[in-house]
Design an enzyme around this catalytic site. Structure first.
Site, PDB file in Angstrom:
ATOM      1  N   HIS A 110      80.414 -99.788  25.615  1.00 39.31           N
ATOM      2  CA  HIS A 110      78.997-100.180  25.620  1.00 39.31           C
ATOM      3  C   HIS A 110      78.211 -99.296  24.662  1.00 39.31           C
ATOM      4  CE1 HIS A 110      77.569 -96.823  28.260  1.00 39.31           C
ATOM      5  NE2 HIS A 110      78.741 -96.956  28.856  1.00 39.31           N
ATOM      6  N   ASP A 112      74.716 -99.089  24.744  1.00 35.37           N
ATOM      7  CA  ASP A 112      73.475 -98.567  25.309  1.00 35.37           C
ATOM      8  C   ASP A 112      73.729 -97.211  25.955  1.00 35.37           C
ATOM      9  OD1 ASP A 112      74.954 -99.848  27.437  1.00 35.37           O
ATOM     10  OD2 ASP A 112      73.156 -99.688  28.683  1.00 35.37           O
ATOM     11  N   ASP A 143      79.308 -90.940  26.192  1.00 32.93           N
ATOM     12  CA  ASP A 143      79.141 -92.125  27.043  1.00 32.93           C
ATOM     13  C   ASP A 143      78.132 -93.088  26.412  1.00 32.93           C
ATOM     14  OD1 ASP A 143      79.071 -93.887  29.179  1.00 32.93           O
ATOM     15  OD2 ASP A 143      77.822 -92.592  30.432  1.00 32.93           O
ATOM     16  N   GLU A 178      75.097-101.675  30.012  1.00 34.96           N
ATOM     17  CA  GLU A 178      75.903-101.101  31.077  1.00 34.96           C
ATOM     18  C   GLU A 178      75.125-100.058  31.864  1.00 34.96           C
ATOM     19  OE1 GLU A 178      78.698 -98.486  33.181  1.00 34.96           O
ATOM     20  OE2 GLU A 178      77.306 -97.927  31.574  1.00 34.96           O
ATOM     21  N   GLU A 179      74.292 -99.280  31.167  1.00 34.04           N
ATOM     22  CA  GLU A 179      73.532 -98.231  31.839  1.00 34.04           C
ATOM     23  C   GLU A 179      72.332 -98.780  32.608  1.00 34.04           C
ATOM     24  OE1 GLU A 179      74.893 -95.577  32.117  1.00 34.04           O
ATOM     25  OE2 GLU A 179      75.810 -94.833  30.286  1.00 34.04           O
ATOM     26  N   HIS A 443      75.167 -88.560  31.188  1.00 30.37           N
ATOM     27  CA  HIS A 443      73.933 -88.817  31.935  1.00 30.37           C
ATOM     28  C   HIS A 443      73.058 -87.569  32.079  1.00 30.37           C
ATOM     29  CE1 HIS A 443      75.378 -92.737  34.131  1.00 30.37           C
ATOM     30  NE2 HIS A 443      75.897 -92.631  32.910  1.00 30.37           N
TER      31      HIS A 443
END
Length: 473
Positions: A110, A112, A143, A178-179, A443
């Site tokens: 992903h 995003d 990520d 996805e996030e 994150h």
């Protein structure tokens, strides 16, 4: 899609493997340069952020995919959010048909990213990729823009060693939300089912055991998130005049949330289940090192540490709307909203877990406080079937790339859309791999990618694709 027989492992070709290693090594500077260009795009998919950045990120990914010169079709496309006519965030979809009985591999990642959070907590600007030591820092560096580049780099190595006319079938799906809950994911699968159908699906969005040891993720917790609003008054009142007789919403919220955990910190919500599984050795010292748990602060829960992280439920308050300390007045708050995130153990349906949480909250609302629950998202847990030939191939490629046998791991986090992949493509073998390590801090502020881990992860996938391209010979 081919019905390739389940033989254990493809015949190895040492010369071909050496050529792949050389191609990955020579291509690494270009791969990292492309990764830094992606990280500079602040592609936060959350609704409060500029959607133009996500669009720019999708276009950049599509440009990289087109530059491979191997896909018959490459497009930036969207599907509607589930239960709505509103389009989701842009995704990149590319396809290439298999030939001569070769398998088809779907590559997922992903583009995003999470919001950066407080810029002051970053040692370098979140969207200015910066190398310090052997790590590349930046939001999305690990990520999951590194997952995208692992796919791109492995295909480049395949082209260099096998030529652009290789026979392996490929599809690529680079998601853009996805996030933010993958809210259009199910519709995207339905809209593009034929293009995405594959024998093997590689999801490059997980962790490795450490910087020297690869891992194959075989278990993921599900998730339930929602907003809880607690209301006790129809307007704010003076805390000095009425405090002691009137319960304010903050007090009611604190009291309610406290009922969700036992004295040892484990979840105390009736109806949330755990999953029994064996876990590798993992010490409290390692936990403290990887999480920053302060000296003197005890761990919570019971059972082995990894069982708590991989196979037991959690309840976490991840956000709160309340008066700030700077703006605090002597006032009884009439209403407080919090964001609850619960991880669901493998084996329990997410909707069942949500209903258990809802029952608990309504049964334990103090002093008759009124509750409102909305903005609900759920995602299913996942357990990998490790008996297929693709798992054997992946383990072999990882061992050859890293010089160590991979560890089978569970993950405390969630990748809810994998359950959708299993539902739509029940015959596909799913491999959950990753480019992260325990110190990647996805994150969090100072997210980073270990460049050695990245190189070995690229080599693992490049070897796997090269060997699958010869599968059946």
């Amino acid at each position: 899609m081919t019905d390739t027989p389940e033989t254990p492992v493809t015949t190895r070709d040492a010369v071909a493997d050496a050529a792949v290693r050389t191609a990955v090594e020579n291509g690494l500077p270009t791969t990292i340069a492309d990764l830094t260009a992606l990280v500079r795009i602040p592609s936060v998919s959350w609704s409060a952020f500029d959607p133009a950045a996500v669009e720019a990120s999708a276009e950049k990914v599509a440009e990289l995919v087109r530059g491979l010169g191997v896909f018959e079709s490459v497009e930036v496309t969207r599907s509607a959010i589930e239960g709505s006519e509103q389009p989701g965030q842009p995704a990149v979809l590319a396809t290439r048909a298999a030939r001569n009985g070769r398998p088809t591999v779907l590559l997922y990642a992903h583009h995003d990213v999470q919001p950066p959070g407080n810029d002051a907590e970053w040692e370098s600007a979140p969207f200015e990729p910066t190398v310090r030591g052997d790590r590349l820092y930046g939001r999305g560096a690990a990520d999951d823009k590194a997952g995208i580049m692992a796919h791109i780099a492995s295909i480049r190595a395949l082209v260099e060693t096998s030529g652009p006319d290789f026979e392996l079938g490929l599809a690529m799906f680079i998601e853009g939300e996805e996030e933010f809950g993958s809210r259009s994911f199910a519709n995207f699968l339905a809209d593009n089912r034929e293009a995405l159908e594959a024998d093997v699906i590689i999801v490059a969005d997980s962790n490795n055991w450490d910087i020297d040891t690869p891992a194959l993720t075989i278990g993921l917790r599900g998730n339930v998130t929602f907003r809880l609003t607690v209301t006790t008054l129809d307007h704010a009142s003076h805390s000095g005049m009425f405090g002691g007789a009137v319960p304010d919403a903050m007090l009611a919220t604190i009291r309610l949330i406290a009922t969700m955990h036992a004295e040892d910190g484990s979840v105390a919500v009736e109806g949330l289940t755990s999953h029994e599984q064996q876990t590798p050795e993992y010490s409290e010292e390692q936990l403290r090192l990887e999480t920053g748990l302060l000296d003197g602060v005890a761990t919570i829960g019971h059972g082995s540490i990894l069982n708590r992280i991989w196979a037991q439920p959690t309840v976490t308050v991840t956000g709160i709307d309340a008066p700030s300390v700077d703006n605090a007045s002597n006032t009884l708050s009439p209403s407080i909203s919090i964001r609850i995130s619960s991880r669901v153990a493998p084996g329990q349906p997410a909707q069942e877990a949500f209903l258990a949480l809802e029952r608990h909250l309504r049964a334990n609302a103090p002093w008759g406080a009124r509750l409102e629950i909305d903005d609900i998202d759920t995602g299913e847990a996942f357990l990998v079937d490790t008996s297929g030939w693709a798992v054997a191939e992946a383990r072999s490629a990882m061992a050859d790339a890293w010089g160590k046998e991979p560890v089978d791991v569970g993950v405390g986090g969630s990748i809810p859309f994998i359950a959708d992949l299993v539902r739509v493509f029940p015959k596909a073998q799913i491999l959950v791999t990753g480019v992260e390590d325990p110190d990647s801090r996805a994150h969090s502020p100072n997210e980073s990618l270990h460049l050695g881990v990245f190189k070995r992860s690229v080599l693992s996938e490049a070897l796997l694709l090269a060997r699958l391209n010869m599968r059946g010979e």
